[in-house]
Design an enzyme around this catalytic site. Structure first.
Site, mmCIF file in Angstrom:
data_model
loop_
_atom_site.group_PDB
_atom_site.id
_atom_site.type_symbol
_atom_site.label_atom_id
_atom_site.label_comp_id
_atom_site.label_asym_id
_atom_site.label_seq_id
_atom_site.Cartn_x
_atom_site.Cartn_y
_atom_site.Cartn_z
ATOM 1 N N CYS A 81 0.844 -27.796 -0.848
ATOM 2 C CA CYS A 81 1.135 -29.201 -0.504
ATOM 3 C C CYS A 81 2.266 -29.754 -1.388
ATOM 4 O O CYS A 81 2.245 -29.582 -2.610
ATOM 5 C CB CYS A 81 -0.133 -30.045 -0.671
ATOM 6 N N CYS A 85 -0.382 -35.047 -6.516
ATOM 7 C CA CYS A 85 -1.625 -35.713 -6.933
ATOM 8 C C CYS A 85 -2.197 -34.946 -8.143
ATOM 9 O O CYS A 85 -2.523 -33.753 -8.017
ATOM 10 C CB CYS A 85 -2.623 -35.743 -5.787
ATOM 11 N N CYS A 88 -5.269 -32.507 -7.978
ATOM 12 C CA CYS A 88 -5.490 -31.619 -6.828
ATOM 13 C C CYS A 88 -4.990 -30.187 -7.019
ATOM 14 O O CYS A 88 -3.809 -29.954 -7.301
ATOM 15 C CB CYS A 88 -4.830 -32.227 -5.589
ATOM 16 N N CYS A 125 -15.994 -32.223 8.959
ATOM 17 C CA CYS A 125 -14.760 -32.841 8.467
ATOM 18 C C CYS A 125 -13.711 -31.775 8.192
ATOM 19 O O CYS A 125 -13.957 -30.844 7.412
ATOM 20 C CB CYS A 125 -15.085 -33.626 7.197
ATOM 21 N N CYS A 156 -14.498 -35.616 11.857
ATOM 22 C CA CYS A 156 -13.708 -36.358 10.880
ATOM 23 C C CYS A 156 -12.529 -35.469 10.484
ATOM 24 O O CYS A 156 -12.656 -34.252 10.461
ATOM 25 C CB CYS A 156 -14.570 -36.671 9.655
ATOM 26 N N ARG A 288 -21.049 -41.793 0.168
ATOM 27 C CA ARG A 288 -21.217 -40.330 0.088
ATOM 28 C C ARG A 288 -20.983 -39.798 -1.316
ATOM 29 O O ARG A 288 -19.948 -40.037 -1.931
ATOM 30 C CB ARG A 288 -20.246 -39.632 1.062
HETATM 31 N N1 SAM Z 1 -3.898 -33.975 1.893
HETATM 32 C C1 SAM Z 1 -4.661 -35.021 2.407
HETATM 33 C C2 SAM Z 1 -4.612 -36.266 1.557
HETATM 34 O O1 SAM Z 1 -4.410 -36.187 0.360
HETATM 35 O O2 SAM Z 1 -4.811 -37.349 2.111
HETATM 36 C C3 SAM Z 1 -6.111 -34.661 2.671
HETATM 37 C C4 SAM Z 1 -6.822 -33.717 1.735
HETATM 38 S S1 SAM Z 1 -7.060 -34.282 0.058
HETATM 39 C C5 SAM Z 1 -7.614 -32.824 -0.737
HETATM 40 C C6 SAM Z 1 -8.480 -35.349 0.214
HETATM 41 C C7 SAM Z 1 -9.054 -35.967 -1.012
HETATM 42 O O3 SAM Z 1 -9.719 -34.986 -1.785
HETATM 43 C C8 SAM Z 1 -8.144 -36.630 -1.997
HETATM 44 O O4 SAM Z 1 -7.691 -37.883 -1.593
HETATM 45 C C9 SAM Z 1 -9.051 -36.750 -3.207
HETATM 46 O O5 SAM Z 1 -9.827 -37.922 -3.127
HETATM 47 C C10 SAM Z 1 -9.986 -35.548 -3.054
HETATM 48 N N2 SAM Z 1 -9.749 -34.548 -4.117
HETATM 49 C C11 SAM Z 1 -8.761 -33.640 -4.177
HETATM 50 N N3 SAM Z 1 -8.864 -32.900 -5.294
HETATM 51 C C12 SAM Z 1 -9.946 -33.351 -5.958
HETATM 52 C C13 SAM Z 1 -10.571 -32.978 -7.188
HETATM 53 N N4 SAM Z 1 -10.086 -32.012 -7.970
HETATM 54 N N5 SAM Z 1 -11.679 -33.645 -7.570
HETATM 55 C C14 SAM Z 1 -12.173 -34.630 -6.791
HETATM 56 N N6 SAM Z 1 -11.628 -35.024 -5.631
HETATM 57 C C15 SAM Z 1 -10.523 -34.394 -5.220
HETATM 58 C C1 DTB Z 2 -13.243 -36.604 -0.102
HETATM 59 O O1 DTB Z 2 -13.289 -37.794 -0.481
HETATM 60 N N1 DTB Z 2 -13.567 -35.565 -0.844
HETATM 61 C C2 DTB Z 2 -13.408 -34.335 -0.119
HETATM 62 C C3 DTB Z 2 -12.966 -34.837 1.288
HETATM 63 N N2 DTB Z 2 -12.876 -36.250 1.117
HETATM 64 C C4 DTB Z 2 -11.807 -34.263 1.941
HETATM 65 C C5 DTB Z 2 -12.494 -33.359 -0.773
HETATM 66 C C6 DTB Z 2 -12.912 -32.979 -2.174
HETATM 67 C C7 DTB Z 2 -11.993 -31.916 -2.669
HETATM 68 C C8 DTB Z 2 -12.399 -31.381 -4.007
HETATM 69 C C9 DTB Z 2 -11.454 -30.367 -4.518
HETATM 70 C C10 DTB Z 2 -11.329 -29.135 -3.669
HETATM 71 O O2 DTB Z 2 -12.341 -28.544 -3.267
HETATM 72 O O3 DTB Z 2 -10.165 -28.701 -3.444
HETATM 73 FE FE1 SF4 Z 3 -1.731 -32.680 -1.106
HETATM 74 FE FE2 SF4 Z 3 -3.899 -32.480 -2.585
HETATM 75 FE FE3 SF4 Z 3 -2.462 -34.701 -2.652
HETATM 76 FE FE4 SF4 Z 3 -3.882 -34.094 -0.427
HETATM 77 S S1 SF4 Z 3 -4.708 -34.575 -2.462
HETATM 78 S S2 SF4 Z 3 -1.766 -34.830 -0.545
HETATM 79 S S3 SF4 Z 3 -3.716 -31.864 -0.483
HETATM 80 S S4 SF4 Z 3 -1.786 -32.659 -3.338
#
Ligand code: SAM
Ligand code: DTB
Ligand code: SF4
Length: 345
Positions: A81, A85, A88, A125, A156, A288
């Site tokens: 990606c 963030c 992530c 989802c 979702c 949730r």
């Molecule tokens: N890429 C899309 C976006 O960012 O909108 C969708 C997928 S993204 C992984 C969805 C959500 O996962 C993020 O907004 C964040 O709240 C959560 N997330 C990602 N990495 C995480 C982590 N290490 N711990 C907790 N939540 C995480």
């Molecule tokens: C949300 O609020 N948490 C989920 C879902 N929406 C998409 C994602 C959590 C991701 C945690 C890190 C991972 O597994 O990559």
């Molecule tokens: Fe990309 Fe992760 Fe950010 Fe979603 S949360 S936009 S997957 S870097």
């Protein structure tokens, strides 16, 4: 209503004049701010038993407190990606060992959805590591949504930023919920993410709402933020008009290679407080328990259910990181006398 005429006290001359009606100017809608940050901070500061009691009263007004919704996640397009963030593992900016994949094929997604349904999930989802999908991605996801819906599951998606047309395409394919998190308070946001701004997120949420879908929007705690910043995140979500139907509260899963790896761990009771405050400020939402359950332990999860959480991500994996095993979760619900939500269809 104030109607003012030019006539004065009913004289013959005056009554011959055309009546001039002066209409009041249309009142500008005053934005409703249901909750101030200070009010939410005051909730956070309550003695723990008092806070949980208040959350339980609100919870019982709107839900069966013994019912938990099971939502299963599937990463349909992992890694690579372009966003940065800081939490992530799927960002190209960090070396986390997550390999980028292409989007999954329909057959494999159908199989995963059938397995999720068989294990008792009611919501499926699908997540993709995109900044924003291309129109051709949205068309492909629309096919996946039709498959999921044909199984009688709620669908979702979380695919990044959407424009208005893309939101309509997903709605027309049958998508029930779109997940797009605000993730932090506005003032914290710039410390965590630089490649898109807060307003971009609010715009996507508006497009989802306007297309007629339900909104799933939450955030992450445990990223080194202060309590005021946590209250600021909850205020932003609770003041959305209307507030989201689903509110995922994630505890940061610390992944090696990401900038937030090594952040001081949040006091687990503060996580429970965040759940309670979300419940009180968004009485009818599904709150949730999301990322972070594997690290949390069962006692804290039980307190979260008492504080008003009534949904979990259910399945051995979140997107790239672990989640409690399905058997462990079923056992936990049974030990607590909780049951899963059923939907017709
Ligand atoms: N890429 C899309 C976006 O960012 O909108 C969708 C997928 S993204 C992984 C969805 C959500 O996962 C993020 O907004 C964040 O709240 C959560 N997330 C990602 N990495 C995480 C982590 N290490 N711990 C907790 N939540 C995480
Ligand atoms: C949300 O609020 N948490 C989920 C879902 N929406 C998409 C994602 C959590 C991701 C945690 C890190 C991972 O597994 O990559
Ligand atoms: Fe990309 Fe992760 Fe950010 Fe979603 S949360 S936009 S997957 S870097």
């Amino acid at each position: 209503m104030a109607i003012v005429t030019s006539s004065s006290a009913g004289t013959a001359a005056a009554s011959a004049q055309p009546i001039q009606i002066v209409r009041p100017k249309a009142a500008k809608p005053v934005p409703v701010q249901r909750w101030s940050v200070a009010e939410i901070e005051a909730l956070f500061a309550l003695p723990f038993p008092e806070l949980l009691h208040r959350a339980q009263l609100v919870h019982r007004e709107h839900f069966d407190p013994t019912e938990v919704e099971l939502a299963t996640l599937l990463s349909i397009k992992t890694g690579g990606c372009p966003e940065d963030c800081g939490y992530c593992p799927q960002s190209v900016h960090y070396d986390t060992g997550v390999d980028a994949t292409k989007m999954m094929e329909v057959d494999a997604v159908r199989e995963a959805a059938i397995a999720a349904k068989g294990a008792g999930a009611t919501r499926f989802c699908m997540g993709a590591a995109w900044r924003a999908p291309k129109d051709r991605d949205v068309e492909k996801v629309a096919d996946l949504i039709r498959e999921v819906k044909s199984l009688g599951l709620e669908a979702c998606c979380t695919l990044g930023m959407l424009n208005e047309d893309q939101a309509v395409t997903l709605k027309e394919a049958g998508l029930d919920y779109y997940n797009h998190n605000l993730d932090t308070a506005p003032e914290t946001y710039g410390k965590i993410i630089s490649t898109r701004d807060y307003q971009d997120r609010l715009d996507t949420l508006k497009h989802v709402r306007n297309a007629g879908m339900s909104v799933c929007c939450g955030g992450i705690v445990g990223m080194g933020e202060s309590r005021t910043e946590r209250a600021g995140l909850v205020a932003q979500i609770a003041n959305l008009e209307p507030y989201p139907e689903s509110v995922p509260i994630n505890e940061l899963v610390q992944v090696e290679g990401t900038p937030l790896h090594g952040t001081d761990k949040l006091d687990p009771f503060e996580f429970v407080r965040t759940i309670a405050v979300a419940r009180i400020t968004m009485p009818k939402a599904r709150v949730r328990l999301s990322a972070g359950r594997q690290q949390m332990g069962e006692g804290i999860q039980a307190l979260c259910f008492l504080a008003g959480a009534n949904s979990i991500f259910y399945g051995d994996k979140l997107l790239t990181t672990g989640n409690p095993e399905v058997d462990r979760d079923r056992e936990l619900l049974e030990r607590l006398g909780l049951h899963s939500r059923h939907v017709m269809g």
